[in-house]
Design an enzyme around this catalytic site. Structure first.
Site, PDB file in Angstrom:
ATOM      1  N   SER A  10       0.707  -1.213   0.039  1.00 60.84           N
ATOM      2  CA  SER A  10       0.008   0.202  -0.037  1.00 60.84           C
ATOM      3  C   SER A  10       0.977   1.234  -0.087  1.00 60.84           C
ATOM      4  CB  SER A  10      -0.973   0.024   1.218  1.00 60.84           C
ATOM      5  OG  SER A  10      -0.152  -0.131   2.532  1.00 60.84           O
ATOM      6  N   ASP A 116      -4.371 -10.293  14.176  1.00 66.45           N
ATOM      7  CA  ASP A 116      -3.645 -10.276  15.130  1.00 66.45           C
ATOM      8  C   ASP A 116      -4.566 -10.474  16.523  1.00 66.45           C
ATOM      9  OD1 ASP A 116      -1.277 -10.083  16.577  1.00 66.45           O
ATOM     10  OD2 ASP A 116      -1.047  -7.958  16.246  1.00 66.45           O
ATOM     11  N   ASN A 144       2.803 -13.281  12.462  1.00 63.79           N
ATOM     12  CA  ASN A 144       2.798 -13.010  13.811  1.00 63.79           C
ATOM     13  C   ASN A 144       2.056 -14.229  14.464  1.00 63.79           C
ATOM     14  OD1 ASN A 144      -0.023 -12.945  13.695  1.00 63.79           O
ATOM     15  ND2 ASN A 144      -0.129 -10.572  13.699  1.00 63.79           N
ATOM     16  N   GLN A 145       2.167 -14.508  15.581  1.00 68.48           N
ATOM     17  CA  GLN A 145       1.434 -15.868  16.269  1.00 68.48           C
ATOM     18  C   GLN A 145       0.094 -16.245  15.649  1.00 68.48           C
ATOM     19  OE1 GLN A 145       1.769 -16.550  20.471  1.00 68.48           O
ATOM     20  NE2 GLN A 145      -0.094 -17.638  20.412  1.00 68.48           N
ATOM     21  N   GLU A 147      -1.432 -15.461  12.784  1.00 67.98           N
ATOM     22  CA  GLU A 147      -1.181 -15.726  11.546  1.00 67.98           C
ATOM     23  C   GLU A 147      -0.622 -17.106  11.097  1.00 67.98           C
ATOM     24  OE1 GLU A 147      -1.031 -11.019   9.921  1.00 67.98           O
ATOM     25  OE2 GLU A 147       0.815 -12.381  10.356  1.00 67.98           O
ATOM     26  N   THR A 180       7.075 -12.718  14.401  1.00 71.22           N
ATOM     27  CA  THR A 180       7.382 -11.427  14.449  1.00 71.22           C
ATOM     28  C   THR A 180       7.238 -11.198  15.789  1.00 71.22           C
ATOM     29  OG1 THR A 180       5.420 -10.479  13.550  1.00 71.22           O
ATOM     30  CG2 THR A 180       7.541 -10.713  12.172  1.00 71.22           C
ATOM     31  N   VAL A 220       6.593  -1.319  23.960  1.00 62.10           N
ATOM     32  CA  VAL A 220       6.398   0.023  24.117  1.00 62.10           C
ATOM     33  C   VAL A 220       5.000   0.164  24.002  1.00 62.10           C
ATOM     34  CG1 VAL A 220       6.589   2.348  23.013  1.00 62.10           C
ATOM     35  CG2 VAL A 220       8.487   0.475  22.804  1.00 62.10           C
ATOM     36  N   THR A 227       4.902  -0.705  11.109  1.00 58.20           N
ATOM     37  CA  THR A 227       6.113  -1.510  11.783  1.00 58.20           C
ATOM     38  C   THR A 227       6.304  -2.756  11.361  1.00 58.20           C
ATOM     39  OG1 THR A 227       4.585  -1.985  13.673  1.00 58.20           O
ATOM     40  CG2 THR A 227       5.997  -0.201  14.006  1.00 58.20           C
ATOM     41  N   ASP A 229       5.602  -3.626   8.065  1.00 56.66           N
ATOM     42  CA  ASP A 229       6.148  -3.350   6.839  1.00 56.66           C
ATOM     43  C   ASP A 229       7.676  -2.987   6.940  1.00 56.66           C
ATOM     44  OD1 ASP A 229       3.329  -3.703   5.809  1.00 56.66           O
ATOM     45  OD2 ASP A 229       3.083  -1.688   6.543  1.00 56.66           O
TER      46      ASP A 229
END
Length: 311
Positions: A10, A116, A144-145, A147, A180, A220, A227, A229
């Site tokens: 995108s 997510d 990620n977990q 996915e 990730t 954070v 992030t 991407d």
């Protein structure tokens, strides 16, 4: 040797997601980047308002045909991220297969963006396309977990589960898999999240070796967009420089992410003022200001090798 990336992601006029997150850092690290913008929006969809256009599968095909007619369709890497349309995703797979035919050593880096924390934010009909068509042609995969669980049909409750899920993903296609983010508890406490990686290397003589790693990443307290991407783009770059050392590639990628996020949250908090939560506009990634870190990230997150094997 010139290294050229085709990035299908995108685009936003204002801010940093997709190609806007990936292109500048890759260029800083010496890559030529050809971008196809899957959408063109005024800004990311986390703002109160957004406007723009979506590229159709047919329009994607037309753009690729133009590149092909000029015989400039030779790529070393392909990078893809968020997509929410079946025909578009299938067209991407067709393009990848054709480009891999032209260059068998082409590396496809795929961030299979589906959701997510237990919720999908793309249509469920995309899952079988990712699982059966996209993942098999991927070389580097960054789920990620949630996915990874969707793609394998296997839940991750322990580190052992995570290692098995990464092995299942290897069997589906990609030689490098990085989870990730996971919900696994960090040995360093609640202020850290656990990421894991696995790399299978086939040596020229046909023998195999593998490396599995684990990282504790400082959390954070803010919502950042773009992030994922940036992570996929930097993993592409650092695995290029460290092709057989996932530990080094992940340490540089994750450390760079930490520097960018720290710089971004510091700036956003200053703009927002004491006691106020920063807005989406204030939390746009400080990429240009992080140029020196992109070029040479100081290592602040170390990866632990969980297992190494040769056969």
């Amino acid at each position: 040797m010139e290294c050229r990336v085709l990035s299908i992601q995108s685009h936003v006029v204002r801010g940093y997601v997709g190609n806007k997150s990936a292109t500048f850092p890759l260029q800083v690290l010496g890559f030529e980047v050809d971008s196809i913008n899957s959408v063109q929006f005024s800004n990311h969809t986390g703002y109160a308002h957004w406007k723009g256009q979506v590229l159709t599968a047919e329009e994607l095909h037309v753009l690729y045909e133009g590149i092909k007619l000029n015989k400039v369709n030779h790529y070393d890497y392909i990078l893809t991220g968020y997509s929410r349309d079946i025909s578009f995703l299938e067209m991407v797979v067709d393009i990848i297969l054709e480009l891999k035919k032209a260059n068998p050593s082409l590396v496809y880096v795929c961030d299979p963006v589906m959701g997510d924390q237990g919720a999908m934010y793309v249509p469920e009909s995309l899952l079988p396309i990712y699982r059966d068509k996209v993942v098999p042609v991927s070389d580097i995969l960054t789920p990620n977990q949630f996915e990874a669980e969707l793609l394998t049909g296997r839940k991750i409750n322990t580190e052992e589960d995570a290692l098995e899920v990464m092995d299942m993903l290897h069997k589906m296609g990609p030689e490098t898999v990085v989870l990730t983010s996971t919900d696994l508890p960090s040995k360093l406490g609640d202020h850290f999240l656990v990421a894991l990686g696995s790399q299978k290397i086939v040596r020229p003589d046909g023998t195999n070796s593998s490396q599995k790693i684990c990282m504790d990443i400082p959390k954070v307290d803010a919502v950042f967009v773009g992030t994922g991407d940036l992570f996929a783009a930097m993993l592409l770059a650092w695995t290029h420089h460290h092709p057989n050392d996932l530990k080094a590639a992940c340490e540089k990628t994750v450390s760079l992410m930490h520097h960018v996020i720290k710089r971004t949250i510091t700036y956003a908090n200053e703009l927002a003022g004491p006691g106020k939560r920063p807005s989406p506009a204030q939390l746009e990634l400080r990429l240009v200001q992080s140029k020196a870190d992109i070029e040479n990230p100081a290592i602040v997150v170390e990866a632990k090798v969980l297992q190494k094997s040769s056969q």
